[in-house]
Structures are given as C-alpha cells and as structure tokens.
Design a protein around this motif. Sequence first.
Motif, short mmCIF file in Angstrom:
data_model
loop_
_atom_site.label_atom_id
_atom_site.label_comp_id
_atom_site.label_asym_id
_atom_site.label_seq_id
_atom_site.Cartn_x
_atom_site.Cartn_y
_atom_site.Cartn_z
N GLY A 1 10.45 32.81 17.88
CA GLY A 1 11.91 32.77 17.83
C GLY A 1 12.47 33.45 16.60
O GLY A 1 13.30 34.37 16.69
N LEU A 2 12.03 33.02 15.40
CA LEU A 2 12.51 33.63 14.15
C LEU A 2 12.10 35.09 14.06
O LEU A 2 12.89 35.94 13.63
N SER A 3 10.87 35.40 14.46
CA SER A 3 10.41 36.79 14.39
C SER A 3 11.26 37.69 15.28
O SER A 3 11.59 38.83 14.90
N ALA A 4 11.63 37.21 16.47
CA ALA A 4 12.48 38.02 17.35
C ALA A 4 13.84 38.28 16.71
O ALA A 4 14.37 39.39 16.78
N VAL A 5 14.40 37.26 16.08
CA VAL A 5 15.69 37.44 15.39
C VAL A 5 15.54 38.44 14.25
O VAL A 5 16.41 39.30 14.03
N LEU A 6 14.43 38.36 13.49
CA LEU A 6 14.22 39.31 12.38
C LEU A 6 14.07 40.74 12.89
O LEU A 6 14.52 41.69 12.23
N VAL A 7 13.42 40.90 14.03
CA VAL A 7 13.31 42.25 14.61
C VAL A 7 14.69 42.80 14.92
O VAL A 7 15.00 43.98 14.64
N LEU A 8 15.54 41.97 15.52
CA LEU A 8 16.90 42.41 15.82
C LEU A 8 17.67 42.76 14.55
O LEU A 8 18.41 43.76 14.49
N ILE A 9 17.50 41.92 13.51
CA ILE A 9 18.16 42.20 12.23
C ILE A 9 17.64 43.49 11.63
O ILE A 9 18.40 44.32 11.09
N GLU A 10 16.33 43.68 11.70
CA GLU A 10 15.71 44.88 11.10
C GLU A 10 16.19 46.14 11.82
O GLU A 10 16.42 47.17 11.19
N ARG A 11 16.34 46.04 13.13
CA ARG A 11 16.83 47.22 13.87
C ARG A 11 18.24 47.58 13.43
O ARG A 11 18.58 48.77 13.29
N ARG A 12 19.08 46.58 13.20
CA ARG A 12 20.43 46.86 12.72
C ARG A 12 20.41 47.39 11.30
O ARG A 12 21.19 48.28 10.94
N ARG A 13 19.47 46.88 10.48
CA ARG A 13 19.44 47.29 9.08
C ARG A 13 19.03 48.74 8.91
O ARG A 13 19.60 49.47 8.09
N VAL A 14 18.05 49.15 9.67
CA VAL A 14 17.55 50.53 9.51
C VAL A 14 18.22 51.49 10.48
O VAL A 14 18.06 52.70 10.36
N GLY A 15 18.97 50.93 11.45
CA GLY A 15 19.60 51.80 12.45
C GLY A 15 20.95 52.26 12.00
O GLY A 15 21.54 53.17 12.54
#
Length: 824
Positions: free
Chosen positions: A810-824
């Motif tokens: 759950g947390l890892s999936a949210v971090l992936v979404l955050i990371e995509r926004r951060r680097v995108g």
Amino acid sequence: MTNCPSPAPLFARVAQAQVRSAPLVALLSLLLTLALLPLVRRLELHSDWIELLPRSAPSVRDLHDGQRRVGGLSTLTLVLESGDNAALRRYATAITARLEHLPPSLRVRRVQWNVGDYQQFVRDHRHLYAPLADLTRARDELRRRIEYDRASAMPGYVNLDDPPESADALVARARTQMQRVDTEAEHFPGGFFLHRDGRHLAIFLRVDLQGGDAAQAGDLVARVRQEIASLPAGSFAPDLTVSLAGDLLVALTEHDAIERELVIATLLTIGLCVLAIVGLFRRPRAVVLLGAALLVPVVATFALARLTVGHLNTSTAFLGSIVIGNGINPGIVWLARYFEERRAGRPVTDAIAATHEGAWAGTFTASLAASLAYGSLVITDFRGFRDFGIIGGTGMVICWTLTLLILPSFTALWERWRPLPPGAERANPYGVLFARAARRHPIALAGASGLLAIAGMVLAGVAIALDPLDYNFRNLASVRPETSRASDLNGLAGDIVGRTGSGSAIAVLVDRREDVAPLKASLEDLRDRHRAPFGPVRTIDELLPADQAAKLDVVADLRRWMLEAREHASPATQRDLDTYLPPATLRALGDDDLPASVASLYTERDGTRGRLMFVEERPGASIWDGRYLVAWSEAIRRARTPEGHRPKVVGNAPVYADMIEAIWRDGPRAVLASFVATLALVLVSFRRWRYRALTLLALLTGIAWMAGTMTVMKLRLNFLNFVALPITFGIGVDYAVNVMRRYAQEVEAGTGNDPIEAAVQETGGAIVVCSLTTIFGYSSLLTSANRALNSFGLAAVIGEVACVLAAVLGLSAVLVLIERRRVG
C-alpha cells in the motif's frame, strides 16, 4: 566505490572503535551472558489464572484471606474403576491407609474417602434427624391411642368417633419412619463415594496448595502415583484401574504442558528465523552474526524480568519466542544495510559507519515504537497485560541497544577471519517482488488498500457494537488428552458428591458463626424471589438436624408415651419400642459433634467449624459461560451479613469475572496509550508532515485490515489476544517507518539512486524478513494446545501480515505515484 559520500565524523569514530575493540566486545558479551544465565534459570512459570490479576482485585484479596483461614481449596481426586464393587472398596481402604500417612510437607489437609462414621452418627441420632412433622404426628397419634385405651377401660364409656389406630399399627408406622431415616443416611453404600453406576469410586485429597504452586503440586502427584504403583490395582481385580483428577491435577498438567510447549515454540522460532535469514542473506555468516548478537540482549531481557516481575505467567510464558522474533529485527535491518554498503565497495570500517548513519534512526524509531507499544500495557492493573508490557517493552530497548553495540564488532571480527569480497552480495530477494508489483500496478494497489481499509473499519465497528469479547471460556482452555480425561473424571466425581464436594462451588467465608444462617437466608431469598443466578447454598447446618429445639420437646413427649404404651403392647411391639425408644439424655447437636469425615469441608486451619459456606451454580448453567460466571459471582458479592459486611467470596468463577472486568477496563486504555505513543513518535521522527501522514496512513491501513480480518474470521477478544491490539501499533509502524525513512533519505540526499528501489526493494525486503521473524515468533504460539495462546498468536500474526503488506504494497504504491509526479 562510486557515488558514496563519506559518513559523518561521529559515526566514523564509533565504527573505528567497534572495529578496533571487536575481540574485547566478543569476550565481554560472552562473560555478560554467562553472568546473567543464573538469573534467567530462576525465572519460574506461575500458570495459575490468579497470577494475571492485580493484588487489589476482589477475587485475589478474598483468595488470600481464604488461604490464611482455610488453606488451599484445591483437590486431588483418585477415581477407581472396576466391575467388581467389593474390589473397589478393598482397594480404597488399602490405598487410603497409605495416603493418610503422607508426609506433612506434601500439605494434604485431609483424605476424604468414607463417610460411614457420619452415617452411623445419623443412625445414632435418628430421632433428631427425623422430620419434625413425622415426630409430632407419631407423638400425637400415640397419645390419642393411649388416651382412647384409658377411656375405653372406664365403665360406661361410649366412643362416637372412629377409634384410632392400634398401638401395634402406630409402632409399626414409627418403625417404618425410623427405617426411612436410616436408609436416607445410607446415601453412600458402606460410606464409600460410589457412583450410581457401581463401577466408579472416588477418593478426595483436600490440599493446602494452589494449582500454580507447580513444584509442590508436582511432588504431591508424584508421591501419590508412587503409592498407587506400590499397591498394584490388578491384584485386587483384573480390571481395576486408578486415575488421577481434580483441579490440582488439571492445573499442574496445564503448567507442565506450557513449559514443554514454551521450549518447543522457542526452538521452532529459532529454526524458522534461521531459514528466513538464510533466504535473505544466503550466507551462513549472517545466521551466526545475528544469533550471536541476539543472544546477549535476549538473556539480558529475561534476567531483568526476573528482577522486575519476578516470574512468568500464562500471558508472558511465550515471550521468549516473541522477543527473539521481534528483537532480531534491528539486527536484520542493520546487517542488510551493511551488506548493501559492502556491495557498493566500501571497506569494513566505512561500511559500518555508513550503516550506522543510514540505519540507526529507522531502527531506533521502530524499536522505540515497539517498546512504547509494549510499554502501553504497563499503565494497566491487569498483570496479564502489565507484565507483558514490562518484559516486551524493556526487551525491545535492550535488543536495539545491545545489537547496535555488539553486531558491528562481531561483523568486523568475522571480516578479519573471512573478508567479504566487494560486490559478492546479490540484491535483496524479498523486496524484488513487492517493488515490481508497486511499480506495475500502483493505482490498483493504492485503491484496493484504501477500499479494504474502509471495509475493515466498518466490520470492526459492527463487531465492537455487538460486543467483541469472547465469553466462552472453553476457548481459553487447553485441548489435551490428559486434561480432557481429568475434566471428564472431575465431572464424574461431581456426580458422586455434588459440586461442593468436588470443589467446583464458590466458597463464602464469614467472620462469625451466627452470621451463617441469616446470610444463607439472604442468598436464598435473592435466588428464589429475585432470580439470582445460582443454585443450592450449602452450610454445615445441612449436616445437623433441623428444628432441634422443637424436636427435643416432641421427642421427650414421645419417649414418655412410648414407655406407657410398652406396658400394654405385645412382645413383638415391645421389641420395636425398645429398639426405637429415644434416649433419656437426648441433647441438641452442634458443629463439634459432627464426624471429621464430613465436617472437614467446613473446618478452618485453627479448627473452627461452620463459618464456611458453598454456593453452587444454577442447575443447567454452564460454568464455561463467562457471562454466567460474572452474574453468578456478582450476585453472591451483593449479599451482606446482618452487620452489612461483604463476606469473602473465593473460587474460579470470581477470578474469571474479575478478568473480564479487567479486560474491559484496562484493554481500551492500553490501546489508546499505544496509539498516542506511536503517533507522538512518528511526529518527531520526520521533519515533513507528508512523511508523517503517509507513515500513519500505512499503519492505520494495516490496523483496519487486521480488525476486518479478525471480524470475518470471528476471532473474538479475550484476556490474552487483546494484547495483540496495542502491540500491533508499535510493531506495525516499524515497517512503514523504515520504508518511509529510507525513501526520505534517498530523496533528500540527492545521490541519484532510485528511491523506490532503495526503500522498497532493499529496505522493504529487509523488513519483510523482520516481519517473517516476528510472525514466526507469534506463530509458535499456535503449537500450544492452549486455545487462549492460539488466539493470541493468530491475532498477532494477522496484525503483522496486515501491517507489513500495508507498508510494502500500500505505502509503496503511494510512493511510486508520488515519485512519478516528482520526477515527471
């Protein structure tokens, strides 16, 4: 070595000191372990349920008062079985002669095996034991007959009424009435405690011991078995067998079984942890290093337990496997990070320093959270919670502190012997799957996590509204052939002598003998008029004749009329009159006149008789029903003596009632304290609110999953598995904290490394192993035959699985979404 910044000076100095003094640290660790082992060996197990309650609980206070006055109310029962009734009696007589000469050190207060002397006592005083109505009628009818005969002898007497029965007929009826009294006295043929089936005979040893006093109870049972073995039952009848039962044996059997299961659970935990560690690190050195580093803190934890709580109880018995499974977590995270640094090409000292810098805060926060979760139980009065909290809370701090002091030195020492080639370690295998799933399906995983959390909260709310406590005390008992057999035999003994005689009733103690009768009347009034949920009230008065003052006058008149009737009776009637003629010196009987065979049940240590009462359960009620036990106990506790004093109420039912009350009172307090402590720790562990919020969200998601799963599985709360709730907060947040801290470190350091790979694949893989070792520790409780321990192990495993999946999925999936926004 590329892209590896130098560790901070403080960590570098610590690492240098640990590497330089590695041999000394190893020697001191060995000496400390050897010094603490004697303390650990003196840590005993007290398995009696009373050990879970605070000293201030009413049932505990009353029990201690009862022990001072009466001694232990425990019973060891011998149940003989044979188709040869005469052989049963002969063996009972022979074995009792041996049992009555057991050494005083074994604390046998009395061997109760035959009440023939009481039956003879009743026959000797049959006139006082006959019903007053029967005596009155016999006197009045005999008087009328004699008066009729007198009047008939007078000249001119004319009787207009039907003549009364003849004196011979009246005496014959009196003979029948007296014979009925004699027959009722022969409730037990020959005075033996024979079952109505004629195949079973019981012998009761009333013992001044509690079931939790395992050492003395074991000595007594061993000696009784020795006496049985020295008197072969087969020499009396080929089919004659002797079995032991009684509450003392059940408690001792439970104690011995828990001790055996404790060892099995600990060994199983160690074995499974070894497999998990080998699967993560794939090098034998990891097992040796973590095992050696964990030995000292585990020994230190239980040495401190010996000095603080003094002993283990049913709740804390399996903490050895739990501390091992949970306490090894800081070492796993530290060693995984160390091997990661070595893979990057750092030399030993730099790798240790970098590992300290990268892992200390996360492992410290996680261990402190676990410690606070355990520690939240310390605020309760219920010793089943409090002792668990003391041992677990100190254990987590000790494990973290000593692991980070000892493990680096052990690791450096091993590197001197067999250096680890740079790049020799492969990527963490446990984290690959979760990192891949989080990267490929982040939206689905995040959405499913949220929906399942909402469903879990709804289900938990419904369960709480419907009362989540388990009131079926069968679910707290053990399922073992020996205890099941003893319980069956206890039921058979209860059929023979009743609940009071078999030791299952609630004992009530008053301070004055004259309070017994009014208190009994008060209890019976509560039962009969106000439907209080209990059955017969037994007192010593039941062994004495009723209405003695009135009977003495009637019997004196009856004797006078019988003597007068004798002068005109036939020889056969005269013989009957002589046989059943009341004695001239008849007097009222008192407590001290009763034979010890029956009065011992109502006798205190100093010889005082009659101040002890017994209240049996309501016919048809289940003594396994917690709600009934509470109602039964509370109804008796409401009774008062004429002076308004509450009598002492002693028995298993009051203990269970106080346990249920303690869970309701202390359980929610512990859960709230654990959550507040975890919340405060998370707030101070991260500088950014986003990291704090995500960590708490992951924890609450895991808790919601846990609650929903327990509800679906119909796993209700009891005095033991309630502990799983507060400790899951602290242990469960461990995983989210470590994942989030590693992610934050990688993002804030700006090294260019992939933060998802570092947080989920590397650190996440390590915490999966941490969770596995903790799960193994809890799962070991499932090897016990005790259902309460099973339920705790299952609840804790559910919490572990839920919280680790909430972190790595759950947390890892949210971090992936955050990371995509951060680097995108």
